[in-house]
Design an enzyme around this catalytic site. Structure first.
Site, PDB file in Angstrom:
ATOM      1  N   CYS A 131       0.856  -1.193   0.000  1.00  8.93           N
ATOM      2  CA  CYS A 131       0.000   0.000   0.000  1.00  8.93           C
ATOM      3  C   CYS A 131       0.888   1.237   0.000  1.00  8.93           C
ATOM      4  CB  CYS A 131      -0.877  -0.017   1.252  1.00  8.93           C
ATOM      5  SG  CYS A 131      -1.824   1.484   1.490  1.00  8.93           S
ATOM      6  N   CYS A 167      -3.832  -0.141   8.808  1.00  7.16           N
ATOM      7  CA  CYS A 167      -3.024  -1.369   8.957  1.00  7.16           C
ATOM      8  C   CYS A 167      -1.777  -1.038   9.771  1.00  7.16           C
ATOM      9  CB  CYS A 167      -2.562  -1.885   7.594  1.00  7.16           C
ATOM     10  SG  CYS A 167      -3.906  -2.413   6.516  1.00  7.16           S
ATOM     11  N   CYS A 183      -7.934   1.029  -1.496  1.00  8.43           N
ATOM     12  CA  CYS A 183      -7.328   0.473  -0.287  1.00  8.43           C
ATOM     13  C   CYS A 183      -7.070  -1.005  -0.570  1.00  8.43           C
ATOM     14  CB  CYS A 183      -8.284   0.663   0.882  1.00  8.43           C
ATOM     15  SG  CYS A 183      -7.773  -0.251   2.340  1.00  8.43           S
ATOM     16  N   GLN A 234     -19.042 -10.617   9.925  1.00  8.91           N
ATOM     17  CA  GLN A 234     -17.583 -10.794   9.958  1.00  8.91           C
ATOM     18  C   GLN A 234     -16.976 -10.220   8.681  1.00  8.91           C
ATOM     19  OE1 GLN A 234     -16.198 -11.803  12.608  1.00  8.91           O
ATOM     20  NE2 GLN A 234     -17.683 -13.069  13.704  1.00  8.91           N
ATOM     21  N   CYS A 281     -12.663 -11.394  19.450  1.00 11.32           N
ATOM     22  CA  CYS A 281     -11.862 -10.544  18.565  1.00 11.32           C
ATOM     23  C   CYS A 281     -10.855  -9.728  19.370  1.00 11.32           C
ATOM     24  CB  CYS A 281     -12.753  -9.647  17.715  1.00 11.32           C
ATOM     25  SG  CYS A 281     -13.915  -8.688  18.682  1.00 11.32           S
TER      26      CYS A 281
HETATM   27  C1  LIG Z   1     -18.709  -9.810  17.467  1.00 16.97           C
HETATM   28  S1  LIG Z   1     -20.403  -9.630  17.035  1.00 16.97           S
HETATM   29  C2  LIG Z   1     -20.836 -11.325  16.745  1.00 16.97           C
HETATM   30  C3  LIG Z   1     -22.086 -11.547  15.941  1.00 16.97           C
HETATM   31  C4  LIG Z   1     -22.273 -12.947  15.367  1.00 16.97           C
HETATM   32  N1  LIG Z   1     -21.882 -13.984  16.281  1.00 16.97           N
HETATM   33  C5  LIG Z   1     -21.539 -13.104  14.052  1.00 16.97           C
HETATM   34  O1  LIG Z   1     -20.569 -13.877  13.972  1.00 16.97           O
HETATM   35  O2  LIG Z   1     -21.932 -12.459  13.067  1.00 16.97           O
HETATM   36  C6  LIG Z   1     -21.091  -9.223  18.577  1.00 16.97           C
HETATM   37  C7  LIG Z   1     -22.580  -9.017  18.591  1.00 16.97           C
HETATM   38  O3  LIG Z   1     -22.951  -8.791  19.947  1.00 16.97           O
HETATM   39  C8  LIG Z   1     -23.951  -7.794  20.003  1.00 16.97           C
HETATM   40  N2  LIG Z   1     -23.871  -7.258  21.379  1.00 16.97           N
HETATM   41  C9  LIG Z   1     -23.029  -6.324  21.871  1.00 16.97           C
HETATM   42  N3  LIG Z   1     -23.216  -6.192  23.203  1.00 16.97           N
HETATM   43  C10 LIG Z   1     -24.188  -7.075  23.557  1.00 16.97           C
HETATM   44  C11 LIG Z   1     -24.795  -7.423  24.796  1.00 16.97           C
HETATM   45  N4  LIG Z   1     -24.439  -6.843  25.943  1.00 16.97           N
HETATM   46  N5  LIG Z   1     -25.744  -8.379  24.778  1.00 16.97           N
HETATM   47  C12 LIG Z   1     -26.127  -8.963  23.616  1.00 16.97           C
HETATM   48  N6  LIG Z   1     -25.567  -8.698  22.427  1.00 16.97           N
HETATM   49  C13 LIG Z   1     -24.607  -7.757  22.391  1.00 16.97           C
HETATM   50  C14 LIG Z   1     -23.614  -6.846  18.871  1.00 16.97           C
HETATM   51  O4  LIG Z   1     -24.753  -6.137  18.450  1.00 16.97           O
HETATM   52  C15 LIG Z   1     -23.094  -7.831  17.812  1.00 16.97           C
HETATM   53  O5  LIG Z   1     -24.133  -8.253  16.974  1.00 16.97           O
END
Ligand SMILES: C[S@@+](CC[C@H](N)C(=O)[O-])C[C@H]1O[C@@H](n2cnc3c(N)ncnc32)[C@H](O)[C@@H]1O
Length: 452
Positions: free
Chosen positions: A73, A82, A161, A285, A407
Site C-alpha cells: 500500500c 493497517c 485500499c 464478519q 476478537c
Molecule cells: C462480534 S459480534 C458477533 C455476531 C455474530 N456472532 C456473528 O458472527 O456475526 C457481537 C454481537 O454482539 C452484540 N452485542 C453487543 N453487546 C451485547 C450485549 N451486551 N448483549 C447482547 N448482544 C450484544 C452486537 O450487536 C453484535 O451483533
C-alpha cells in the site's frame, strides 16, 4: 540523562507488542517503535519517555529484518488502518500465534495454553467485505475519504485500499467527487457541524452485491434521492443506498436509525451454504472466507449429534447460530440490537430453519433469567468481552461445553481465567484465526469443557 525526548538512539527490535509496535530495549527501558519488525536494527527518535518505557519513531533503518517486506500500500507508513503492511505474511501469523499465547499466559495465568496454528485462507490482501471511511476536507477544499493517521484524527486520503475487496475501490473516488459536486457539507467533529460524517461500503463476496451508506448528522440531504438513483444506474452491482443518522458527539460511527433511499436495504451473501440478508448497520464478519473456515473448525470440534440445546449469546444476524442450528435439536440466539434480531429471524425463515428462536436484549440480563439447561453455549461478544454477570450465570448454569469466539485476546484471557477458576472448566484447545491480515488484530476461539 541519556533518554531525553527527541534524542536519537540505536536499538535492535526483538519483539512485537499487542498493538503491533516493534519492541526493543535501550539501557534499562523498553522502547515501542511502530513500523518496525523483530530483527530490525534502527536509529529511533524518542518521542515520549516514561520511567520504565518510551515510545519512539523510526528515524533510519540500519539493517532490515529478514521479515521486512515492501508494503502493498502506498500510504502504509501514514495510514492507521493497517499496522503490519511491512511484515511478511508468514511472520504476521507467527506473531499472532505468540500474541494469543502471551495474553493467555500473562492475563489468564495459563501456563501452557493449547494454542493451535493460526487459521488462514491465505489471501492477505483484497479480503475485507466492508469499509467505513471517515470524510474530511483538504486544505484546498476537496472532499477526502480514508483512514486516520496512526494515533490521530488526521485523515489519510485514499482512492483505493489494498485490503478492501477490489470491487469496492471504483466507488470511492467517484462518490467523493459526487459529494463535492452536490455541495454537501462534510461533518466537522470539533464544531459538531456539517452534514456527512462517513461513507460506508459493503459487498457480498459470493454475490457481488454492494451497499452504499452515508452516515449523516441529520436526515436532510438535498438531492440525495436523485444522486442515489444515479449511483444505482452507474454501478449495476450496487443494490441499495441508505442514510444512517448519527447526531451525537461521539466516536461511534453508526447511529441508531437507518433509512433506505434507493434500491433495497440489504445485500445478499452466501455463508456456510445459507443465503443471508445483510444490512448496512448490523455486524457481519469482515473476512467472509476465513469466518467460514472458522465455523468449520467449530463444527468439527463440537461434533454435534442432533440432540443438543444450543445458546448463541451475541448472535448478530445469525451467522454462526443458523448453520449450527441444523446440527442440534434446538437453538436460542441472544442479541442486543433489535435490527440484527429482525434480520436473524428473517434469515432463519428464509433458509427454512425452524428450530431456532431469538431474544432481544443484553446477554447479561437475559442469561441469568434463563431456567433451561443448555448443552452448549457459544459466546461471541464485542471487544470488551463478557460482562461479569454473564460469566457468573455460566458458572451457575454449568453448560457441559462452552465455545468462546473473541476478537480481542486480552478480554478472552480475562474471561477464561474466571471460567477456569477452581478447575470448573478446562480449555481443550484454542484456535486463532486471521480475520484481519496486515493488522495486529487476531481472532481466537477457545473450546471449554465442564470438568465436574
Ligand atoms: C462480534 S459480534 C458477533 C455476531 C455474530 N456472532 C456473528 O458472527 O456475526 C457481537 C454481537 O454482539 C452484540 N452485542 C453487543 N453487546 C451485547 C450485549 N451486551 N448483549 C447482547 N448482544 C450484544 C452486537 O450487536 C453484535 O451483533
Amino acid at each position: 540523562m541519556s533518554k531525553q525526548q527527541g534524542k536519537l538512539i540505536e536499538i535492535t527490535i526483538t519483539d512485537l507488542n499487542s498493538t503491533g509496535d516493534g519492541v526493543g530495549r535501550f539501557e534499562e527501558i523498553v522502547v515501542f517503535v511502530p513500523d518496525t519488525v523483530p530483527g530490525d536494527r534502527a536509529i529511533v527518535r524518542l518521542v515520549q519517555v516514561k520511567a520504565e518505557y518510551a515510545h519512539g519513531k523510526l528515524h533510519q533503518l540500519l539493517q532490515a529484518s529478514a521479515h521486512r517486506v515492501r508494503a502493498g500500500c502506498i500510504v502504509a507508513d501514514k495510514c492507521g488502518g493497517c499496522q503490519w503492511q511491512h511484515i511478511d505474511y508468514e511472520y504476521q501469523l507467527v506473531a499472532k500465534h505468540d500474541q494469543v499465547i502471551q495474553a493467555l499466559q500473562r492475563i489468564g495465568g495459563f501456563v501452557n495454553p493449547p494454542v493451535d496454528r493460526v487459521l488462514t485462507t491465505d489471501a492477505p490482501l483484497g479480503y475485507r467485505n466492508k469499509a467505513t471511511y471517515p470524510l474530511g476536507i483538504s486544505a484546498s477544499g476537496k472532499v477526502q475519504a480514508g483512514y486516520y493517521q496512526k494515533g490521530s484524527h488526521r485523515l489519510v486520503n485514499l482512492n483505493q485500499c489494498p485490503v478492501q475487496d477490489p470491487r469496492l475501490n471504483p466507488l470511492l473516488a467517484q462518490v467523493k467527487q459526487d459529494i463535492q459536486q452536490r455541495g454537501w457539507q462534510i461533518y466537522d467533529e470539533g464544531k459538531h457541524q456539517g452534514q456527512i460524517r462517513h461513507l460506508g461500503l459493503r459487498i457480498g463476496r459470493r454475490t457481488g452485491e454492494m451497499l452504499l451508506t452515508l452516515i449523516v448528522k441529520e436526515w436532510n440531504l438535498p438531492g440525495i434521492e436523485q444522486q442515489a438513483q444515479e449511483w444505482l444506474e452507474r454501478y449495476p452491482q450496487l443494490v441499495g443506498v441508505s442514510l444512517n443518522r448519527n447526531h451525537h458527539r461521539t466516536n461511534a460511527i453508526f447511529g441508531d436509525e437507518t433509512r433506505c433511499v434507493a434500491g433495497v436495504s440489504y445485500l445478499r451473501e452466501v455463508f456456510a451454504g445459507l443465503e443471508f440478508q445483510v444490512r448496512p448497520d448490523t455486524f457481519f464478519q469482515v473476512y467472509t472466507e476465513t469466518a467460514e473456515a472458522l465455523l468449520q473448525v467449530i463444527q468439527s470440534e463440537l461434533n454435534l449429534q442432533g440432540q443438543e440445546l444450543l445458546i448463541d449469546a451475541y448472535c448478530g444476524i445469525g451467522t454462526l447460530i443458523l448453520p449450527l442450528a441444523k446440527q442440534v435439536r434446538q437453538a436460542i440466539g441472544l442479541e442486543l440490537q433489535p435490527e440484527a434480531v429482525e434480520q436473524a429471524v428473517f434469515n432463519a425463515e428464509h433458509n427454512g430453519i425452524n428450530n431456532v428462536t431469538f431474544q432481544v436484549g443484553a446477554v447479561e440480563n437475559l442469561l441469568p433469567e434463563m431456567s433451561i439447561k443448555p448443552d452448549v453455549v457459544l459466546l461471541d461478544p464485542p471487544r470488551k468481552g463478557c460482562d461479569r454477570a454473564v460469566i457468573n450465570s455460566l458458572l451457575e448454569l454449568k453448560p457441559p461445553r462452552i465455545v468462546y469466539v473473541s476478537c480481542k485476546v486480552a478480554t478472552l484471557a480475562r474471561d477464561l481465567k474466571f471460567l477456569c477458576q477452581d478447575g470448573l472448566y478446562q480449555i481443550t484447545s484454542i484456535q486463532p484465526a486471521d480475520f484481519f491480515p496486515q493488522t495486529a488484530h487476531v481472532e481466537a476461539v477457545a473450546f471449554l469443557v465442564l470438568t465436574h
